[in-house]
Design an enzyme around this catalytic site. Structure first.
Site, PDB file in Angstrom:
ATOM      1  N   HIS A 174     -18.002   0.172   7.207  1.00 39.93           N
ATOM      2  CA  HIS A 174     -16.557   0.387   7.371  1.00 39.93           C
ATOM      3  C   HIS A 174     -16.406   1.749   8.032  1.00 39.93           C
ATOM      4  CE1 HIS A 174     -12.232   0.084   5.992  1.00 39.93           C
ATOM      5  NE2 HIS A 174     -12.341   1.351   6.326  1.00 39.93           N
ATOM      6  N   GLU A 215      -7.502  -5.824   4.637  1.00 40.58           N
ATOM      7  CA  GLU A 215      -7.375  -5.488   3.215  1.00 40.58           C
ATOM      8  C   GLU A 215      -6.135  -6.130   2.607  1.00 40.58           C
ATOM      9  OE1 GLU A 215      -8.405  -1.560   4.743  1.00 40.58           O
ATOM     10  OE2 GLU A 215      -9.080  -1.090   2.725  1.00 40.58           O
ATOM     11  N   ASN A 251       0.870  -1.173   0.000  1.00 39.40           N
ATOM     12  CA  ASN A 251       0.000   0.000   0.000  1.00 39.40           C
ATOM     13  C   ASN A 251       0.914   1.233   0.000  1.00 39.40           C
ATOM     14  OD1 ASN A 251      -1.837   2.009   0.423  1.00 39.40           O
ATOM     15  ND2 ASN A 251      -2.737   1.128   2.274  1.00 39.40           N
ATOM     16  N   LYS A 311       3.540   0.770   2.891  1.00 40.65           N
ATOM     17  CA  LYS A 311       3.251  -0.249   3.901  1.00 40.65           C
ATOM     18  C   LYS A 311       3.238  -1.603   3.223  1.00 40.65           C
ATOM     19  CE  LYS A 311       0.169   2.849   6.306  1.00 40.65           C
ATOM     20  NZ  LYS A 311      -1.204   3.213   6.101  1.00 40.65           N
ATOM     21  N   ARG A 367      -2.307  -2.067  -3.712  1.00 37.49           N
ATOM     22  CA  ARG A 367      -3.569  -1.361  -3.524  1.00 37.49           C
ATOM     23  C   ARG A 367      -3.561  -0.130  -4.435  1.00 37.49           C
ATOM     24  NH1 ARG A 367      -5.064   3.099   0.766  1.00 37.49           N
ATOM     25  NH2 ARG A 367      -7.285   3.199   0.370  1.00 37.49           N
ATOM     26  N   ARG A 384     -13.835  14.553   7.304  1.00 36.40           N
ATOM     27  CA  ARG A 384     -14.625  14.847   6.097  1.00 36.40           C
ATOM     28  C   ARG A 384     -16.083  15.090   6.455  1.00 36.40           C
ATOM     29  NH1 ARG A 384     -12.504   9.684   3.455  1.00 36.40           N
ATOM     30  NH2 ARG A 384     -10.425  10.265   2.740  1.00 36.40           N
ATOM     31  N   HIS A 431     -13.223   1.907  -0.450  1.00 35.58           N
ATOM     32  CA  HIS A 431     -13.104   0.836   0.568  1.00 35.58           C
ATOM     33  C   HIS A 431     -13.614  -0.502   0.055  1.00 35.58           C
ATOM     34  CE1 HIS A 431     -13.496   4.095   3.919  1.00 35.58           C
ATOM     35  NE2 HIS A 431     -12.227   3.839   3.699  1.00 35.58           N
ATOM     36  N   GLY A 448     -11.757   7.363   7.676  1.00 40.89           N
ATOM     37  CA  GLY A 448     -12.675   7.490   6.542  1.00 40.89           C
ATOM     38  C   GLY A 448     -13.719   6.400   6.708  1.00 40.89           C
ATOM     39  N   GLY A 491     -11.433   0.833  12.233  1.00 38.01           N
ATOM     40  CA  GLY A 491     -11.049   1.358  13.551  1.00 38.01           C
ATOM     41  C   GLY A 491     -12.202   1.545  14.530  1.00 38.01           C
TER      42      GLY A 491
HETATM   43  P1  ADP Z   1      -8.279   4.568   8.424  1.00 38.91           P
HETATM   44  O1  ADP Z   1      -9.582   5.042   7.874  1.00 38.91           O
HETATM   45  O2  ADP Z   1      -7.214   5.607   8.423  1.00 38.91           O
HETATM   46  O3  ADP Z   1      -7.842   3.221   7.901  1.00 38.91           O
HETATM   47  P2  ADP Z   1      -8.878   3.162  10.864  1.00 38.91           P
HETATM   48  O4  ADP Z   1      -9.814   2.200  10.251  1.00 38.91           O
HETATM   49  O5  ADP Z   1      -7.605   2.623  11.425  1.00 38.91           O
HETATM   50  O6  ADP Z   1      -8.556   4.382   9.945  1.00 38.91           O
HETATM   51  O7  ADP Z   1      -9.657   3.928  12.016  1.00 38.91           O
HETATM   52  C1  ADP Z   1      -9.047   4.935  12.742  1.00 38.91           C
HETATM   53  C2  ADP Z   1     -10.094   5.610  13.606  1.00 38.91           C
HETATM   54  O8  ADP Z   1     -10.667   4.645  14.476  1.00 38.91           O
HETATM   55  C3  ADP Z   1      -9.509   6.691  14.491  1.00 38.91           C
HETATM   56  O9  ADP Z   1      -9.818   7.956  13.923  1.00 38.91           O
HETATM   57  C4  ADP Z   1     -10.220   6.530  15.815  1.00 38.91           C
HETATM   58  O10 ADP Z   1     -11.112   7.589  15.997  1.00 38.91           O
HETATM   59  C5  ADP Z   1     -11.070   5.291  15.668  1.00 38.91           C
HETATM   60  N1  ADP Z   1     -10.926   4.372  16.794  1.00 38.91           N
HETATM   61  C6  ADP Z   1      -9.974   3.450  16.996  1.00 38.91           C
HETATM   62  N2  ADP Z   1     -10.186   2.801  18.163  1.00 38.91           N
HETATM   63  C7  ADP Z   1     -11.310   3.331  18.705  1.00 38.91           C
HETATM   64  C8  ADP Z   1     -12.055   3.109  19.888  1.00 38.91           C
HETATM   65  N3  ADP Z   1     -11.700   2.188  20.781  1.00 38.91           N
HETATM   66  N4  ADP Z   1     -13.143   3.859  20.092  1.00 38.91           N
HETATM   67  C9  ADP Z   1     -13.525   4.787  19.204  1.00 38.91           C
HETATM   68  N5  ADP Z   1     -12.876   5.041  18.078  1.00 38.91           N
HETATM   69  C10 ADP Z   1     -11.776   4.333  17.823  1.00 38.91           C
END
Ligand code: ADP
Length: 399
Positions: free
Chosen positions: A207, A383, A8, A15, A90, A240, A179, A211, A331
């Protein structure tokens, strides 16, 4: 047994995850950071969790790939470059050209570069990563996996905007979504968990990360999705805005005396969403904490996020004419117990019932009560594995 690497590449990052296939075992992972800028560094992790960090100037992506391969040898993860028989890259935007992943050749690489108007920051970086690998390992199976291609099955009624049709024909003005690799992966895992063929299910995959996008999956295919021409559309995200009345954008440009529309796009992409609403942080954890402390703007930001999610669930269930399951991923979806709770608690109309204990646990699982009318699942997205599987699929076709 063979080794396949998933890549990626961003504008200053690369990565990677190296898999042993078909066992799908991760034997190494890591990232090169700050490529071409001061403070370049490389971190690599082995299967036993041992981490190595190297800080040295890394001028470009080719040097990054070189360093990565050298370290794989040095750390005895591979004995010879030729053990790596496939690479999956990716790629963010595939436009209408790429309705599926593609074996990379000169034309594919050119098409990826030509699609940069759809993803100005990402596609050129993805292409740079592809070129760097091609140069060092020219003979291995090289596959481009597009974030958009899973949404190639959207019906016309869901990808066209209500604007003059010729803009679609002339300029490709339509919904592409994003995504896709994640939505495809978690939908496949959901079908396995539910022990039903994916083709027989109506699923909504959430998702939710920095984002976020929501996809309706019907007959095993992407049927509608919340991101649009770009990832700016859909629900409110970390920074966003998500869906917005375009007239408001023009009004604000006048009020703020903004002449360059790209400046306005920057505000909508980078200063809006949870960050803009709360004026605190783009990270939902900070906002949930502030909301617990009674911060009103943080409370409203959380309310808007949850409301956006349930609005999409309601409309997608109606569009598909039913709903069998909902999947939380990324996340927020994987980690936030309170957000899952707030969302499912709003789905009484579907007779959805959350099991609070299962909601607290971790890993791939159901989190619904036994008598819930729809299944609710948490499925960690992967992914990189989905990309490695795509490379395997193409390798089988080559044989
Ligand atoms: P990306 O879209 O960059 O791939 P991720 O899927 O890793 O991001 O998600 C990152 C987001 O997940 C962070 O902005 C954070 O707000 C949120 N996040 C991660 N762990 C938690 C949690 N335990 N509770 C709430 N939000 C979380």
């Amino acid at each position: 047994m063979e080794k396949i690497i998933a890549i990626n590449a961003g504008s200053s990052t690369l990565k990677f995850k190296l898999f042993e296939m078909p066992e799908e075992k991760v034997i190494s992972s890591g990232a090169v950071d700050r490529i071409g800028i001061p403070g370049s560094n490389f971190t690599i992790k082995t299967a036993d969790g041992h981490k190595t960090k190297i800080e040295q100037p890394i001028k470009n992506h080719e040097e990054a790939v070189d360093l990565l391969l050298q370290q794989l040898l040095k750390l005895d993860i591979i004995k010879d470059y030729h053990e790596i028989t496939g690479v999956g890259h990716r790629v963010v935007a595939g436009g209408e050209i790429f309705q599926d992943s593609a074996l990379i050749n000169d034309q594919v690489l050119k098409d990826i570069e030509d699609l940069k108007e759809y993803a100005p920051l990402h596609n050129p970086a993805n292409a740079t990563g592809i070129r760097a690998f091609k140069k060092i390992l020219p003979d291995i199976t090289s596959v481009a996996v597009f974030d958009t291609s899973f949404h190639g099955t959207l019906p016309e009624k869901n990808y066209l905007y209500s604007i003059p049709y010729e803009y679609y024909e002339k300029y490709g003005a339509r919904k592409y979504g994003a995504h896709g690799t994640s939505h495809r992966y978690v939908a496949g895992q959901a079908a396995k968990l539910m022990q039903k063929p994916l083709e027989d299910l109506k699923l909504i995959t959430l998702h939710l990360g920095a984002g976020s996008s929501i996809t309706a999956i019907k007959d095993g295919k992407s049927f509608d999705t919340s991101m649009g021409f770009t990832p700016l559309a859909g629900i409110t995200m970390a920074t966003r805005s998500g869906d917005i009345d375009v007239s408001l954008v023009v009004y604000l440009m006048e009020k703020l005396n903004i002449k360059d529309p790209r400046k306005m796009l920057e505000i909508l992409n980078e200063k809006s969403g949870l960050l803009g609403l709360s004026q605190l942080s783009p990270d939902l954890r900070d906002i949930l904490d502030a909301a617990d402390d009674g911060n009103h703007r943080a409370e409203v930001a959380v309310d808007i996020l949850v409301n956006d999610i349930v609005k999409y669930i309601g409309s997608y269930a109606t569009e598909m004419g039913g709903l069998d399951g909902i999947v939380f991923t990324a996340g927020i979806g994987e980690n936030s117990v309170p957000i899952r709770q707030k969302v499912v608690n709003r789905l009484g109309i579907f007779n959805a019932k959350l099991d609070d204990e299962l909601n607290q646990q971790r890993g791939e699982r159901f989190i619904n009560q036994a008598d819930s009318a729809i299944k609710i699942m948490v499925i960690p997205t992967n992914e990189e594995l989905a990309i490695a599987r795509e490379v395997e699929r193409f390798k089988k076709m080559e044989d």
